[in-house]
Design a protein around this motif. Structure first.
Motif, PDB file in Angstrom:
ATOM      1  N   PHE A 141      44.468  44.189  44.569  1.00  0.00           N
ATOM      2  CA  PHE A 141      44.897  44.274  43.352  1.00  0.00           C
ATOM      3  C   PHE A 141      44.116  43.523  42.431  1.00  0.00           C
ATOM      4  CE2 PHE A 141      47.842  42.790  39.813  1.00  0.00           C
ATOM      5  CZ  PHE A 141      47.777  43.823  39.224  1.00  0.00           C
ATOM      6  N   TYR A 142      43.876  42.214  42.623  1.00  0.00           N
ATOM      7  CA  TYR A 142      43.087  41.368  41.909  1.00  0.00           C
ATOM      8  C   TYR A 142      41.658  41.803  41.794  1.00  0.00           C
ATOM      9  CZ  TYR A 142      47.077  38.425  41.355  1.00  0.00           C
ATOM     10  OH  TYR A 142      48.276  37.873  41.017  1.00  0.00           O
ATOM     11  N   GLN A 143      41.095  42.313  42.985  1.00  0.00           N
ATOM     12  CA  GLN A 143      39.697  42.623  43.015  1.00  0.00           C
ATOM     13  C   GLN A 143      39.331  43.652  42.058  1.00  0.00           C
ATOM     14  OE1 GLN A 143      38.562  43.234  46.983  1.00  0.00           O
ATOM     15  NE2 GLN A 143      36.659  42.207  46.827  1.00  0.00           N
ATOM     16  N   ALA A 148      36.910  37.496  41.681  1.00  0.00           N
ATOM     17  CA  ALA A 148      35.929  37.293  42.878  1.00  0.00           C
ATOM     18  C   ALA A 148      36.512  36.134  43.710  1.00  0.00           C
ATOM     19  CB  ALA A 148      34.670  36.862  42.651  1.00  0.00           C
ATOM     20  N   LYS A 149      36.284  35.721  45.018  1.00  0.00           N
ATOM     21  CA  LYS A 149      36.770  35.175  45.889  1.00  0.00           C
ATOM     22  C   LYS A 149      35.823  33.763  45.496  1.00  0.00           C
ATOM     23  CE  LYS A 149      38.506  37.363  49.966  1.00  0.00           C
ATOM     24  NZ  LYS A 149      38.723  37.555  51.407  1.00  0.00           N
ATOM     25  N   LEU A 150      36.661  32.768  45.537  1.00  0.00           N
ATOM     26  CA  LEU A 150      36.173  31.419  45.631  1.00  0.00           C
ATOM     27  C   LEU A 150      35.480  31.351  47.304  1.00  0.00           C
ATOM     28  CD1 LEU A 150      38.360  29.382  43.345  1.00  0.00           C
ATOM     29  CD2 LEU A 150      35.926  29.969  42.860  1.00  0.00           C
ATOM     30  N   PRO A 151      34.241  30.765  47.345  1.00  0.00           N
ATOM     31  CA  PRO A 151      33.955  30.268  48.730  1.00  0.00           C
ATOM     32  C   PRO A 151      34.786  29.380  49.477  1.00  0.00           C
ATOM     33  CG  PRO A 151      32.116  30.291  47.290  1.00  0.00           C
ATOM     34  CD  PRO A 151      33.303  30.401  46.291  1.00  0.00           C
ATOM     35  N   GLY A 154      41.112  30.913  50.056  1.00  0.00           N
ATOM     36  CA  GLY A 154      41.669  32.305  49.805  1.00  0.00           C
ATOM     37  C   GLY A 154      41.918  32.458  48.455  1.00  0.00           C
ATOM     38  N   LYS A 155      41.234  31.608  47.596  1.00  0.00           N
ATOM     39  CA  LYS A 155      41.658  31.806  46.155  1.00  0.00           C
ATOM     40  C   LYS A 155      40.428  32.850  45.468  1.00  0.00           C
ATOM     41  CE  LYS A 155      43.664  27.320  45.725  1.00  0.00           C
ATOM     42  NZ  LYS A 155      43.717  26.089  45.080  1.00  0.00           N
ATOM     43  N   MET A 156      40.917  33.322  44.388  1.00  0.00           N
ATOM     44  CA  MET A 156      40.059  34.347  43.603  1.00  0.00           C
ATOM     45  C   MET A 156      39.908  33.615  42.297  1.00  0.00           C
ATOM     46  SD  MET A 156      41.199  37.847  45.021  1.00  0.00           S
ATOM     47  CE  MET A 156      39.927  38.903  44.767  1.00  0.00           C
ATOM     48  N   PHE A 157      38.992  34.176  41.468  1.00  0.00           N
ATOM     49  CA  PHE A 157      38.748  33.627  39.862  1.00  0.00           C
ATOM     50  C   PHE A 157      38.353  34.713  39.047  1.00  0.00           C
ATOM     51  CE2 PHE A 157      34.666  32.925  41.296  1.00  0.00           C
ATOM     52  CZ  PHE A 157      33.916  32.885  40.336  1.00  0.00           C
ATOM     53  N   LEU A 158      38.469  34.760  37.873  1.00  0.00           N
ATOM     54  CA  LEU A 158      37.875  35.574  36.905  1.00  0.00           C
ATOM     55  C   LEU A 158      37.377  34.655  35.680  1.00  0.00           C
ATOM     56  CD1 LEU A 158      37.245  38.847  36.397  1.00  0.00           C
ATOM     57  CD2 LEU A 158      39.708  38.892  35.169  1.00  0.00           C
ATOM     58  N   THR A 159      36.404  34.685  35.115  1.00  0.00           N
ATOM     59  CA  THR A 159      36.065  33.674  34.090  1.00  0.00           C
ATOM     60  C   THR A 159      36.465  34.391  32.708  1.00  0.00           C
ATOM     61  OG1 THR A 159      33.796  34.826  33.760  1.00  0.00           O
ATOM     62  CG2 THR A 159      33.707  33.088  35.289  1.00  0.00           C
TER      63      THR A 159
END
Length: 172
Positions: A141-143, A148-151, A154-159
């Motif tokens: 859903f977030y993708q 994008a995944k943080l290296p 399991g977290k993801m981010f969007l600037t």
């Protein structure tokens, strides 16, 4: 249907909410008030104007930070290296009532959360919105929205810059 996204209040019926995930259901029913009182999170609910007490979905926002080294190199090299942690906004929980699954309520909640996060970033610095997807379905859903995944997590981010570019018309 016309919706309102509001801060959770006493007139919202939390007990009737059921998303199918006991952790999220219990959070809304038992813990959210304590988090709000302690200033750990703010909870927003989506309601129909025709039934303002019924919670169709909810999400929480909090201040957050992520270590500079956890940001992908392509983005990290553009940030000041003097920051050990980068300020972010945590979209901590997002859930949709089971009766609303497949009706776009999750999309409305996420867009509202991104809009609020962007507006807040104009006042209180925040480089990105961070999420910690609860499962593969949530990750997908977030993708879909460009997270994008943080290296190494399991977290993801969007600037915020991406939010402004992708959702520019929705957030102005």
């Amino acid at each position: 249907m016309i919706y309102d996204a509001l801060i959770l209040s006493a007139h919202h019926n939390r007990n009737a909410f059921f998303c199918g995930n006991s952790m999220l259901d219990n959070y809304l029913k038992k813990q959210v008030n304590q988090d709000i009182k302690r200033k750990l999170a703010t909870c927003f609910v989506l309601t129909a104007k025709s039934n303002p007490g019924e919670i169709l979905g909810f999400y929480t926002l909090s201040n957050n930070s992520i270590p500079l080294e956890s940001i992908p190199e392509s983005i990290r090299k553009k940030l000041p290296q003097s920051y050990l942690k980068i300020p972010t906004t945590l979209l901590g929980r997002l859930a949709v009532d089971a009766k609303q699954h497949g009706k776009g309520v999750g999309n409305l909640l996420l867009i509202d959360a991104l809009k609020r996060s962007y507006e807040i970033s104009k006042i209180l610095g925040s480089f990105a919105v961070v999420v910690n997807p609860i499962d593969v379905e949530a990750e997908n859903f977030y993708q879909k929205y460009g997270f994008a995944k943080l290296p190494d997590s399991g977290k993801m981010f969007l600037t915020m810059k991406t939010i402004e570019g992708v959702f520019g018309e929705l957030i102005k």
